[in-house]
Design an enzyme around this catalytic site. Structure first.
Site, mmCIF file in Angstrom:
data_model
loop_
_atom_site.group_PDB
_atom_site.id
_atom_site.type_symbol
_atom_site.label_atom_id
_atom_site.label_comp_id
_atom_site.label_asym_id
_atom_site.label_seq_id
_atom_site.Cartn_x
_atom_site.Cartn_y
_atom_site.Cartn_z
ATOM 1 N N CYS A 68 0.838 -1.200 0.000
ATOM 2 C CA CYS A 68 0.000 0.000 0.000
ATOM 3 C C CYS A 68 0.870 1.246 0.000
ATOM 4 C CB CYS A 68 -0.926 0.026 1.206
ATOM 5 S SG CYS A 68 -2.155 1.326 1.060
ATOM 6 N N LYS A 103 -1.386 -9.696 -2.427
ATOM 7 C CA LYS A 103 -1.496 -8.575 -3.361
ATOM 8 C C LYS A 103 -0.147 -7.885 -3.480
ATOM 9 C CE LYS A 103 -4.343 -4.586 -4.527
ATOM 10 N NZ LYS A 103 -5.517 -3.766 -4.152
ATOM 11 N N THR A 131 -1.555 0.118 -6.824
ATOM 12 C CA THR A 131 -1.301 1.392 -7.493
ATOM 13 C C THR A 131 0.184 1.703 -7.633
ATOM 14 O OG1 THR A 131 -1.569 2.467 -5.352
ATOM 15 C CG2 THR A 131 -3.479 2.433 -6.809
ATOM 16 N N GLY A 155 -6.260 3.631 -12.508
ATOM 17 C CA GLY A 155 -7.047 3.983 -13.680
ATOM 18 C C GLY A 155 -6.385 3.542 -14.969
#
Length: 242
Positions: A68, A103, A131, A155
């Site tokens: 993260c 992850k 990300t 995105g």
């Protein structure tokens, strides 16, 4: 907002594992939901404690977040080192009978090495990418746009990077790979399957279209019908590289 994406530093707000188990999980299970719990910790022991607490519950799967970049206190530390990836995976494996995904972070030198470390530690699968670390600057105030200074870029802008890393990770391990990173359409999902993923996740698209997952599923079905594909699993790992 950024070109073709968003930059966020929202942290990991949640009520904690006990409140989740007591207050939120029962309602989700009553709805017939298949629940995947994403957990993150500051130490290897914390990861193990979270996995142990969730082990007797009705969740179907754990996703263990070792990557993260949008929190304080070195949020990337576990996901950037193969040794710590392996340590977390081993600790979680010892603490739970539930299947779990690890992850992974894209902010590494070698994603294949990170994937292999997760597999060696006992993970049942891996998910990627989280990300990319980025930042934005207000040139008039000369200050970072985000109070955290850096944040996580997601995105469509990250999709080419995500596809490349999923492809490399899938070639490196024998466990399933769950892909994510800028999936906006059914054809985007198909690309991740062709790269070797067995499933995909959708994040950013939900912020602009709350029905994105259902739409993407419908579009993927339409793509398969157009291509004469009777079973979507035929796409998995089907990339032709000459």
């Amino acid at each position: 907002e950024t070109p073709s994406g968003i930059l966020n530093a929202v942290g990991l707000q949640n009520p904690g594992v006990d409140a989740f188990i007591d207050e939120e999980l029962p309602w989700l299970l009553e709805q017939g939901a298949t629940v995947i719990a994403n957990v993150s910790g500051n130490t290897v022991d914390e990861y193990a404690q979270l996995a142990e607490a969730l082990d007797p519950t009705g969740i179907a799967l754990l996703e263990v977040n070792v990557s993260c970049p949008n929190v304080h206190a070195n949020g990337c530390v576990f996901g950037s080192n193969p040794d710590t990836i392996r340590d977390v995976a081993r600790a979680v494996r010892a603490a739970t009978q539930k299947p779990f995904l690890l992850k992974l972070s894209p902010n590494v030198a070698d994603i294949a090495e990170a994937a292999r470390a997760a597999e060696e530690g006992g993970a049942d699968g891996i998910s990627l990418i989280n990300t990319l670390t980025g930042m934005a600057i207000d040139i008039r105030t000369r200050r970072p746009v985000l109070a955290n200074v850096t944040g996580g870029l997601s995105g469509p802008a990250v999709r080419p990077v995500a596809l490349r890393m999923c492809y490399q990770a899938a070639k490196a391990v024998s466990i399933p790979v769950v892909g994510m990173g800028g999936i906006m359409t059914g054809e985007d999902a198909a690309a991740f399957l062709l790269a070797g993923c067995t499933a995909v996740q959708v994040g950013t698209a939900n912020l602009s279209d709350p029905m994105a997952c259902l739409r993407i599923l419908s579009e993927l079905e339409a793509f398969c019908a157009e291509q004469g594909i009777g079973d979507v699993r035929e796409l998995i790992g089907g990339l032709i590289v000459e």
